[in-house]
Design a protein around this motif. Structure first.
Motif, mmCIF file in Angstrom:
data_model
loop_
_atom_site.group_PDB
_atom_site.id
_atom_site.type_symbol
_atom_site.label_atom_id
_atom_site.label_comp_id
_atom_site.label_asym_id
_atom_site.label_seq_id
_atom_site.Cartn_x
_atom_site.Cartn_y
_atom_site.Cartn_z
ATOM 1 N N ARG A 1 0.831 -1.203 0.000
ATOM 2 C CA ARG A 1 0.000 0.000 0.000
ATOM 3 C C ARG A 1 0.873 1.263 0.000
ATOM 4 N N ILE A 2 1.966 1.218 0.742
ATOM 5 C CA ILE A 2 2.899 2.358 0.752
ATOM 6 C C ILE A 2 3.492 2.561 -0.639
ATOM 7 N N SER A 3 3.823 1.456 -1.308
ATOM 8 C CA SER A 3 4.370 1.566 -2.665
ATOM 9 C C SER A 3 3.342 2.165 -3.617
ATOM 10 N N ILE A 4 2.096 1.714 -3.492
ATOM 11 C CA ILE A 4 1.041 2.243 -4.352
ATOM 12 C C ILE A 4 0.831 3.731 -4.088
ATOM 13 N N GLU A 5 0.847 4.124 -2.828
ATOM 14 C CA GLU A 5 0.690 5.540 -2.502
ATOM 15 C C GLU A 5 1.843 6.367 -3.059
ATOM 16 N N THR A 6 3.040 5.792 -3.048
ATOM 17 C CA THR A 6 4.193 6.481 -3.638
ATOM 18 C C THR A 6 3.998 6.677 -5.131
ATOM 19 N N ILE A 7 3.512 5.623 -5.788
ATOM 20 C CA ILE A 7 3.300 5.697 -7.240
ATOM 21 C C ILE A 7 2.221 6.721 -7.576
ATOM 22 N N THR A 8 1.100 6.663 -6.866
ATOM 23 C CA THR A 8 -0.002 7.580 -7.182
ATOM 24 C C THR A 8 0.360 9.025 -6.870
ATOM 25 N N ALA A 9 1.251 9.236 -5.906
ATOM 26 C CA ALA A 9 1.668 10.603 -5.587
ATOM 27 C C ALA A 9 2.512 11.203 -6.693
ATOM 28 N N ALA A 10 3.244 10.338 -7.419
ATOM 29 C CA ALA A 10 4.198 10.856 -8.400
ATOM 30 C C ALA A 10 3.809 10.583 -9.840
ATOM 31 N N ASP A 11 2.772 9.782 -10.067
ATOM 32 C CA ASP A 11 2.505 9.319 -11.433
ATOM 33 C C ASP A 11 1.001 9.274 -11.675
ATOM 34 N N SER A 12 0.564 9.903 -12.737
ATOM 35 C CA SER A 12 -0.859 9.862 -13.093
ATOM 36 C C SER A 12 -1.065 9.192 -14.452
ATOM 37 N N SER A 13 -0.081 8.408 -14.875
ATOM 38 C CA SER A 13 -0.149 7.760 -16.182
ATOM 39 C C SER A 13 -1.156 6.616 -16.165
ATOM 40 N N PRO A 14 -1.552 6.141 -17.347
ATOM 41 C CA PRO A 14 -2.452 4.972 -17.410
ATOM 42 C C PRO A 14 -1.868 3.756 -16.700
ATOM 43 N N ASP A 15 -0.556 3.560 -16.793
ATOM 44 C CA ASP A 15 0.068 2.421 -16.106
ATOM 45 C C ASP A 15 -0.127 2.533 -14.591
ATOM 46 N N ALA A 16 0.004 3.743 -14.074
ATOM 47 C CA ALA A 16 -0.181 3.944 -12.637
ATOM 48 C C ALA A 16 -1.628 3.681 -12.238
ATOM 49 N N ARG A 17 -2.557 4.131 -13.066
ATOM 50 C CA ARG A 17 -3.980 3.882 -12.757
ATOM 51 C C ARG A 17 -4.289 2.399 -12.789
ATOM 52 N N ARG A 18 -3.705 1.689 -13.723
ATOM 53 C CA ARG A 18 -3.912 0.239 -13.775
ATOM 54 C C ARG A 18 -3.314 -0.439 -12.546
ATOM 55 N N ALA B 1 7.880 -2.735 -9.985
ATOM 56 C CA ALA B 1 9.227 -2.196 -9.791
ATOM 57 C C ALA B 1 9.551 -1.008 -10.700
ATOM 58 N N PRO B 2 9.261 -1.090 -12.028
ATOM 59 C CA PRO B 2 9.586 0.075 -12.871
ATOM 60 C C PRO B 2 8.813 1.330 -12.468
ATOM 61 N N LEU B 3 7.519 1.162 -12.192
ATOM 62 C CA LEU B 3 6.708 2.314 -11.778
ATOM 63 C C LEU B 3 7.212 2.885 -10.463
ATOM 64 N N LEU B 4 7.549 1.991 -9.534
ATOM 65 C CA LEU B 4 7.998 2.449 -8.220
ATOM 66 C C LEU B 4 9.345 3.159 -8.324
ATOM 67 N N ASP B 5 10.245 2.621 -9.143
ATOM 68 C CA ASP B 5 11.551 3.265 -9.314
ATOM 69 C C ASP B 5 11.380 4.668 -9.890
ATOM 70 N N ARG B 6 10.511 4.772 -10.899
ATOM 71 C CA ARG B 6 10.280 6.090 -11.512
ATOM 72 C C ARG B 6 9.674 7.063 -10.511
ATOM 73 N N ALA B 7 8.719 6.575 -9.717
ATOM 74 C CA ALA B 7 8.072 7.442 -8.734
ATOM 75 C C ALA B 7 9.060 7.879 -7.653
ATOM 76 N N GLU B 8 9.872 6.950 -7.188
ATOM 77 C CA GLU B 8 10.847 7.298 -6.150
ATOM 78 C C GLU B 8 11.883 8.286 -6.679
ATOM 79 N N THR B 9 12.229 8.133 -7.969
ATOM 80 C CA THR B 9 13.168 9.084 -8.576
ATOM 81 C C THR B 9 12.584 10.485 -8.598
ATOM 82 N N GLN B 10 11.300 10.555 -8.965
ATOM 83 C CA GLN B 10 10.654 11.869 -8.987
ATOM 84 C C GLN B 10 10.552 12.454 -7.585
ATOM 85 N N LEU B 11 10.194 11.621 -6.628
ATOM 86 C CA LEU B 11 10.089 12.113 -5.255
ATOM 87 C C LEU B 11 11.449 12.566 -4.735
ATOM 88 N N ALA B 12 12.512 11.854 -5.145
ATOM 89 C CA ALA B 12 13.847 12.254 -4.716
ATOM 90 C C ALA B 12 14.241 13.596 -5.323
#
Length: 435
Positions: free
Chosen positions: A59-76, A143-154
Motif C-alpha cells: 500500500r505504501i508503494s502504491i501511494e508512492t506511485i499515485t503521488a508521483a505518477d498519473s499515467s495509465p500504467d499507474a492507474r492500472r 518495480a519500474p513504476l515504483l523506481d520512476r516514482a521514487e526518482t521523482q520524489l527524490a
C-alpha cells in the motif's frame, strides 16, 4: 489385604474417566490431534500476519506511485491493487472464520473435531500463502513504476529548493540594479508574476501532485534565473544602448553629408553615359533624404525610450535606425560605384570581356576533363553563355553604348559558367561516393 485391592481399584476407576474436570483422553491420540491443530493454527496466524504486513508495505508503494505518477500504467496499478485487496479480504475472512469456529483450548475437544480444525486451518493457511504469492508477483511487476516514482520524489525537495533560491537570487539582483539607479520595471513585473507560483510550491505536492510540482519548480527556476541574468546584464545593456545612440547619430550625420554628394555623381553619369546606365539611380537623393529623416525620428524615439528606461523599445528603435542607415548607405554607395565601374569599362571593355571568356573556358575545360564529348547538361548552358557574351560585346559597337547592360550581361555569363562548374563537381562527387 488381598480382598482390599479390588475395592481400592473400584474406588479409583470412576475418577480416572469422569472426575474433577480432567480431560478424558489426556495423554492419548486426541492430545496429538489437538497439538497438530494448534500447530496449524499457529502457521495460519503467521501466514495471516505476513500477508497483512506485505499488504501494508505494498500500500505504501502504491501511494508512492499515485503521488508521483498519473499515467495509465499507474492507474492500472491502483486498480490491480484494489482487486488484490478484495482477494486478501476474502482469504482473511476465511482464516478468521476457521479460527473462530474451533476453540482448541476447551477440555471437551475430541479427536475428530481437532482433526477437522487442523484441516480447515491448514486450508486457510494455504489460501493465505497463495494470495501472498500473488501479492509478491504483483509487487515485482510494480518495480519500474515504483523506481520512476521514487526518482521523482527524490527530485522534488531539491527542485523546490532550487526554485526558491533562484527567486531569492533574482530578487537580490533586481535590488542591486535599483540601487544603481535603474528601475527595471519590466523585470520587477516578471518577478512579481512568479509570486503565485511560489505560493503553489509552498502548498506542496500533496495538494498539486508531484509531476505538476516538479514542472512548476522547473518553470520557476528557469524564469527566475532569466530575470536574474537580465537584471545583472542591465547596466551593461544600458551602456551599450548609450554607445549605439552616439554611434548611430554620428553615422546619420556622415550619411547626410555623403547624400549631398550623390547629385554631382548623377550629373556626371548623365553627361557621359546613356540614360540606361543611370535611370535606376535617379531617385537616390530624395529617397536617401527621406530615409535619413526617418532615421533621425527613430533616433529621437530611442533616446526618449532610453531616458525612460524602456529598454526593449530603445533596442527596437535602434535596430530600425540601423536598418534604415544600411539601406541608405547601400543606395548612396551605388551611385559612386556605378560611375567607377562605367568609367573603367568605357576605358577598357576588353578587361571585362577577358574575365568572362576565362570563366567560360575554365568551365569548358572542366566539362571535357576525362571525356571525348561533353555532357549535354554541361555543354548547352556553356554554349548559351558564349553566345550571350558575343551579343554583349556586339552591343558596344553603337554610338552611345549601354555599358551598364554590357557589365550586367558579362556578370550573368560568369554566373552561368560558375553554375556549370558546380554541377560538374556535384556529379563527380556523387559518382565517387557510389564507387
Amino acid at each position: 489385604m488381598a480382598l482390599a485391592l479390588p475395592l481400592l481399584a473400584g474406588a479409583l476407576l470412576p475418577q480416572a474417566f469422569a472426575g474433577g474436570g480432567t480431560r478424558r483422553w489426556f495423554g492419548g491420540r486426541g492430545e496429538s490431534q489437538r497439538a497438530e491443530a494448534q500447530a496449524a493454527k499457529d502457521e495460519a496466524a503467521a501466514a495471516f500476519y505476513e500477508l497483512d504486513t506485505a499488504q501494508r508495505g505494498l500500500r505504501i508503494s502504491i501511494e508512492t506511485i499515485t503521488a508521483a505518477d498519473s499515467s495509465p500504467d499507474a492507474r492500472r496499478a491502483v486498480e490491480g491493487f484494489e482487486a488484490l485487496g478484495r482477494r486478501i479480504d476474502e482469504v482473511s475472512h476465511g482464516y478468521i472464520t476457521a479460527v473462530d469456529a474451533h476453540d482448541l483450548d476447551r477440555d471437551e475437544l475430541d479427536a475428530a473435531t481437532a482433526s477437522r480444525a487442523r484441516t480447515e486451518l491448514t486450508r486457510a493457511k494455504d489460501e493465505l500463502n497463495r494470495v501472498r504469492g500473488e501479492l509478491d508477483r504483483f509487487e515485482e511487476g510494480l518495480a519500474p513504476l515504483l523506481d520512476r516514482a521514487e526518482t521523482q520524489l527524490a527530485r522534488l525537495v531539491p527542485a523546490v529548493e532550487r526554485a526558491r533560491q533562484a527567486l531569492r537570487g533574482a530578487s537580490g539582483a533586481l535590488d542591486a540594479v535599483r540601487d544603481g539607479g535603474l528601475r527595471a520595471d519590466d523585470l520587477a513585473l516578471r518577478l512579481a508574476q512568479l509570486g503565485p507560483e511560489l505560493t503553489r510550491l509552498n502548498e506542496g505536492a500533496g495538494r498539486h501532485g508531484v509531476p505538476e510540482t516538479l514542472q512548476r519548480a522547473d518553470r520557476v527556476l528557469r524564469d527566475a534565473e532569466a530575470v536574474r541574468a537580465e537584471a545583472e546584464r542591465l547596466p551593461q545593456r544600458a551602456a551599450e544602448i548609450d554607445k549605439r545612440l552616439v554611434s548611430l547619430r554620428t553615422r546619420t550625420e556622415a550619411l547626410t553629408t555623403r547624400t549631398e554628394g550623390v547629385e554631382p555623381v548623377l550629373s556626371e553619369l548623365r553627361r557621359r553615359f546613356s540614360a540606361a546606365c543611370w535611370q535606376d539611380l535617379q531617385h537616390v537623393p530624395e529617397q536617401a533624404t527621406a530615409t535619413l529623416r526617418q532615421a533621425e525620428e527613430r533616433l529621437a524615439e530611442a533616446a526618449k525610450a532610453r531616458e525612460e528606461q524602456r529598454w526593449p523599445d530603445a533596442t527596437s528603435r535602434l535596430s530600425t535606425v540601423r536598418a534604415l542607415l544600411d539601406s541608405t548607405d547601400e543606395a548612396v554607395s551605388a551611385a559612386g560605384e556605378r560611375l567607377r565601374r562605367l568609367d573603367a569599362v568605357a576605358k577598357d571593355p576588353k578587361a571585362e570581356t577577358d574575365r568572362a571568356r576565362f570563366a567560360v573556358r575554365d568551365a569548358q575545360r572542366l566539362a571535357m576533363a576525362g571525356r571525348n564529348t561533353p555532357d549535354p547538361r554541361h555543354a548547352r548552358p556553356l554554349d548559351q553563355a558564349v553566345a550571350r557574351l558575343d551579343r554583349a560585346v556586339g552591343s558596344l559597337e553603337g554610338r552611345h553604348p549601354d555599358y551598364w547592360h554590357f557589365l550586367t550581361e558579362l556578370e550573368g555569363v560568369r554566373t552561368d559558367a560558375a553554375r556549370v562548374v558546380e554541377l560538374i563537381r556535384e556529379d563527380r562527387g556523387t559518382a565517387a561516393a557510389g564507387r
